[in-house]
Motif scaffolding. Structure first.
Motif, PDB file in Angstrom:
ATOM      1  N   LEU B 259      14.709-103.568  32.134  1.00  0.00           N
ATOM      2  CA  LEU B 259      13.660-102.938  31.329  1.00  0.00           C
ATOM      3  C   LEU B 259      12.719-102.251  32.312  1.00  0.00           C
ATOM      4  CD1 LEU B 259      12.072-102.406  28.721  1.00  0.00           C
ATOM      5  CD2 LEU B 259      11.005-104.628  28.993  1.00  0.00           C
ATOM      6  N   GLN B 260      12.521-100.961  32.128  1.00  0.00           N
ATOM      7  CA  GLN B 260      11.765-100.199  33.114  1.00  0.00           C
ATOM      8  C   GLN B 260      10.340 -99.918  32.665  1.00  0.00           C
ATOM      9  OE1 GLN B 260      14.259 -97.146  35.300  1.00  0.00           O
ATOM     10  NE2 GLN B 260      15.322 -97.206  33.347  1.00  0.00           N
ATOM     11  N   ALA B 261       9.476 -99.782  33.642  1.00  0.00           N
ATOM     12  CA  ALA B 261       8.094 -99.396  33.388  1.00  0.00           C
ATOM     13  C   ALA B 261       7.674 -98.437  34.491  1.00  0.00           C
ATOM     14  CB  ALA B 261       7.189-100.620  33.356  1.00  0.00           C
ATOM     15  N   LEU B 262       6.541 -97.782  34.279  1.00  0.00           N
ATOM     16  CA  LEU B 262       6.097 -96.804  35.259  1.00  0.00           C
ATOM     17  C   LEU B 262       4.583 -96.660  35.190  1.00  0.00           C
ATOM     18  CD1 LEU B 262       6.953 -93.284  33.864  1.00  0.00           C
ATOM     19  CD2 LEU B 262       7.614 -95.333  32.659  1.00  0.00           C
ATOM     20  N   GLY B 295       5.634 -98.209  29.365  1.00  0.00           N
ATOM     21  CA  GLY B 295       6.900 -98.923  29.334  1.00  0.00           C
ATOM     22  C   GLY B 295       7.982 -98.039  28.756  1.00  0.00           C
ATOM     23  N   ALA B 296       9.157 -98.139  29.308  1.00  0.00           N
ATOM     24  CA  ALA B 296      10.307 -97.420  28.771  1.00  0.00           C
ATOM     25  C   ALA B 296      11.186 -98.417  28.010  1.00  0.00           C
ATOM     26  CB  ALA B 296      11.080 -96.756  29.899  1.00  0.00           C
ATOM     27  N   GLY B 297      12.355 -97.962  27.637  1.00  0.00           N
ATOM     28  CA  GLY B 297      13.250 -98.834  26.883  1.00  0.00           C
ATOM     29  C   GLY B 297      14.134 -99.663  27.782  1.00  0.00           C
ATOM     30  N   VAL B 298      14.891-100.562  27.170  1.00  0.00           N
ATOM     31  CA  VAL B 298      15.878-101.304  27.956  1.00  0.00           C
ATOM     32  C   VAL B 298      17.072-100.402  28.201  1.00  0.00           C
ATOM     33  CG1 VAL B 298      15.340-103.661  27.258  1.00  0.00           C
ATOM     34  CG2 VAL B 298      16.894-102.314  25.884  1.00  0.00           C
ATOM     35  N   ASP B 299      17.673-100.555  29.360  1.00  0.00           N
ATOM     36  CA  ASP B 299      18.956 -99.908  29.603  1.00  0.00           C
ATOM     37  C   ASP B 299      20.005-100.637  28.767  1.00  0.00           C
ATOM     38  OD1 ASP B 299      17.357 -99.176  32.133  1.00  0.00           O
ATOM     39  OD2 ASP B 299      19.130 -97.904  32.225  1.00  0.00           O
ATOM     40  N   VAL B 312      16.482 -93.005  30.976  1.00  0.00           N
ATOM     41  CA  VAL B 312      15.647 -93.855  30.109  1.00  0.00           C
ATOM     42  C   VAL B 312      14.166 -93.517  30.309  1.00  0.00           C
ATOM     43  CG1 VAL B 312      15.028 -96.238  29.562  1.00  0.00           C
ATOM     44  CG2 VAL B 312      17.391 -95.670  30.127  1.00  0.00           C
ATOM     45  N   ILE B 313      13.793 -93.279  31.554  1.00  0.00           N
ATOM     46  CA  ILE B 313      12.423 -92.854  31.879  1.00  0.00           C
ATOM     47  C   ILE B 313      12.145 -91.463  31.274  1.00  0.00           C
ATOM     48  CG2 ILE B 313      10.905 -92.196  33.796  1.00  0.00           C
ATOM     49  CD1 ILE B 313      11.387 -95.094  33.942  1.00  0.00           C
ATOM     50  N   GLU B 314      13.125 -90.585  31.417  1.00  0.00           N
ATOM     51  CA  GLU B 314      12.988 -89.218  30.907  1.00  0.00           C
ATOM     52  C   GLU B 314      12.750 -89.239  29.387  1.00  0.00           C
ATOM     53  OE1 GLU B 314      16.478 -87.065  31.936  1.00  0.00           O
ATOM     54  OE2 GLU B 314      15.516 -85.119  31.757  1.00  0.00           O
ATOM     55  N   HIS B 315      13.515 -90.076  28.710  1.00  0.00           N
ATOM     56  CA  HIS B 315      13.404 -90.203  27.263  1.00  0.00           C
ATOM     57  C   HIS B 315      12.007 -90.683  26.881  1.00  0.00           C
ATOM     58  CE1 HIS B 315      14.738 -91.165  23.192  1.00  0.00           C
ATOM     59  NE2 HIS B 315      14.126 -92.309  23.322  1.00  0.00           N
ATOM     60  N   GLN B 316      11.515 -91.688  27.590  1.00  0.00           N
ATOM     61  CA  GLN B 316      10.194 -92.240  27.257  1.00  0.00           C
ATOM     62  C   GLN B 316       9.098 -91.204  27.513  1.00  0.00           C
ATOM     63  OE1 GLN B 316       7.470 -94.408  27.237  1.00  0.00           O
ATOM     64  NE2 GLN B 316       6.414 -93.519  28.970  1.00  0.00           N
ATOM     65  N   LEU B 317       9.210 -90.461  28.612  1.00  0.00           N
ATOM     66  CA  LEU B 317       8.152 -89.493  28.926  1.00  0.00           C
ATOM     67  C   LEU B 317       8.173 -88.313  27.960  1.00  0.00           C
ATOM     68  CD1 LEU B 317       8.059 -89.525  32.816  1.00  0.00           C
ATOM     69  CD2 LEU B 317       6.326 -90.332  31.222  1.00  0.00           C
TER      70      LEU B 317
END
Lengths: 96, 416
Positions: B259-262, B295-299, B312-317
């Motif tokens: 699960l990614q965050a930035l 926060g982004a989504g889970v892979d 996944v980061i691209e989608h969230q941004l």
């Protein structure tokens, strides 16, 4: 991003694929004879392996066919891909 | 333990802050403990603290294979709330929120709880109905909740784009005013210090490699620092729960995903609440340093590597910029991943196991941080008394056999 080699289409980006989780979970031969615990094991319990792991992927934005991948879940390295119904290739250390 | 107060700060200031003691000891492991807790994250440390505080069990070791605050406790987006749909979830998360509200005083450590309000956005008629239903369910369970229409959302969070022509227009939101954020690594350090002060041994760089059993009963653990005997062993290993439980021959219904965050570069204050959207997959707040925390989504795939895929980061941004056009020229500084252990029903497991003296607390998936105090508090009861607490009884491992699942996919806010 993973580069996944579809056994039919070749190497493509991960975004063309959909994940299908653990591979080779066979439906029970005798469903009516199963206990609740057996059903729970079949439906919910998973190996969740750390290391080489046999899993399913579907090439949803390509040929739309399912296939199997052996991937190291600790390093993301893809060790093998093979078609549904094929025997998993033998790898050093083996996949679980 | 030196109690933190204005007087201790003043006294240490006069000494140039050179004489502060360590916050917790780093003892050599003893040969035997009453309870060994595998995993020194927030939940494990909270379990140790409440074992000592509520149940008087202080001969306890917390074994951490890395360092405190190196895992999910310090990899999340620090959001705290209790607006879950079902009665079982509302009860344990609300207990947790109540403990959060007194936590800084309780453990004499500033966890910087900031109850700035959490919005959960609705983008279509289905979201609106689900959100209103959740507000009503929350209120019936004594959890504060309000429904805001689009204008109300704009009033509460002025920088949000509520244009009707947006790809995913904002139609309204649920608001929990008592929700907010807390300082994540303070939670690990504060619980560690408070548990240590009550006699708990916190042992870092100590990886468990085996769980010893004799006749179906647990007798201790093998570790990278030798064998440690224990009357009871509690697994609180988050992303590695399946690996550790496997050492005792247990299979779990969890799968581990990144699960990614930035975070962005620090900017002036622009957003003073938490905004979450399950549908378009955004959650964002601003830290005290000024960084936007997102926060982004889970892979989708299973992994243990603490990093995910960039798309996944691209989608969230992409979704984030649709909601907050003002962020379009903000630069992102860091992304990272944590390994979350996801259950099929998006609810955790706090449970006894088929092995006598072995307990497990796992499956918090994408939302464990907020639950840290309530999880530790109720799980300590289970470990101490060898029985479920009313708050965690519904979250047993056996629910996967009985079928009494607690489907919280709607309230989890991260689609998985």
């Amino acid at each position: 991003m993973l580069d996944i080699t579809c056994p039919w289409c070749g190497k493509r980006h991960e975004t063309e694929f959909r994940y299908g989780g653990e591979a080779h979970i066979a439906r029970p031969e005798n469903p009516s004879g199963l206990s609740d615990a057996d059903w729970a094991d079949f439906l919910f319990m998973r190996k969740n392996t750390k290391g080489p792991f046999a899993e399913r992927w579907c090439h949803v934005n390509g040929c739309r066919r399912w296939f199997n991948v052996i991937r190291n879940t600790a390093s993301h390295e893809i060790l093998a891909t093979y078609r549904m119904g094929e025997t998993p290739p033998k790898l050093p250390g083996g996949a679980t | 333990m030196v109690k933190y107060s204005i007087f201790s700060i003043a006294r240490n200031a006069l000494q140039g802050h050179r004489n502060w003691p360590e916050q917790w000891r780093s003892p050599e492991p003893k040969t035997d403990y009453d309870v060994v807790i595998i995993g020194g994250g927030g939940h494990g440390l909270a379990t140790a603290y409440y074992l000592a505080k509520e149940h008087g069990i202080t001969n306890v070791a917390v074994l951490e294979k890395g360092w405190l605050g190196g895992g999910n406790t310090a990899r999340n987006t620090t959001i705290v709330r209790s607006n879950y749909l079902w009665d079982e979830s509302a009860a344990i998360y609300e207990k947790s929120l109540q403990l959060w509200e007194g936590l800084s005083q309780d453990i004499n450590y500033n966890v910087m709880l900031s109850q700035r309000g959490v919005l959960n956005l609705a983008h279509n008629l289905g979201d609106v109905r689900e959100g209103v239903r959740r507000v009503n369910a929350n209120r019936l369970n004594g959890v504060d909740a309000e429904w805001l229409d689009a204008e109300g959302v704009k009033d509460f969070c002025p920088i949000i784009n509520i244009s009707k022509s947006a790809r995913h227009p904002v139609l309204g939101a649920t608001l929990q005013r008592r929700g907010g954020v807390a300082r994540h690594d303070s939670v690990a350090w504060g619980y560690a210090r408070a548990a240590d002060a009550r006699g708990v041994d916190i042992i870092q760089n100590c990886e468990v490699t085996g769980i010893n059993r004799n006749g179906g009963k647990v007798t201790g653990v093998e570790t990278s620092r030798g064998t440690i005997g224990a009357k009871k062993v509690a697994i609180v290993a988050a992303g590695h729960s399946s690996v550790v439980a496997g050492m005792a021959g247990l299979r779990l219904p969890v799968e581990s995903h990144p699960l990614q965050a930035l975070v962005s570069e620090p900017i002036k204050p622009v957003i003073d609440c938490v905004v979450m959207s399950g549908a378009v997959h955004v959650y964002v707040s601003q830290s005290d340093k000024g960084e936007l925390v997102m926060g982004a989504g889970v892979d989708s795939f299973n992994a243990y590597s603490q990093r995910g895929s960039f798309h996944v980061i691209e989608h969230q941004l992409g979704a984030c910029l649709e909601l907050f056009p003002i962020f379009s020229r903000v630069r992102m500084m860091r992304t990272w991943g944590g390994i979350v252990d996801v259950c099929p029903d998006a609810s955790p497991i706090l449970s006894k196991t088929p092995v006598e003296g072995l307990y497990i607390n796992c499956g918090w998936g994408t939302g464990g941080f907020k639950a840290t105090p309530g999880s530790g508090w109720s799980f300590a009861h289970t470990v101490a008394k060898d029985e479920p607490h009313p708050l965690n009884a519904p979250f047993s491992l056996s629910r996967f056999e009985t079928g009494a699942l607690i489907d919280e996919h709607g309230a989890a806010a991260v689609a998985h």
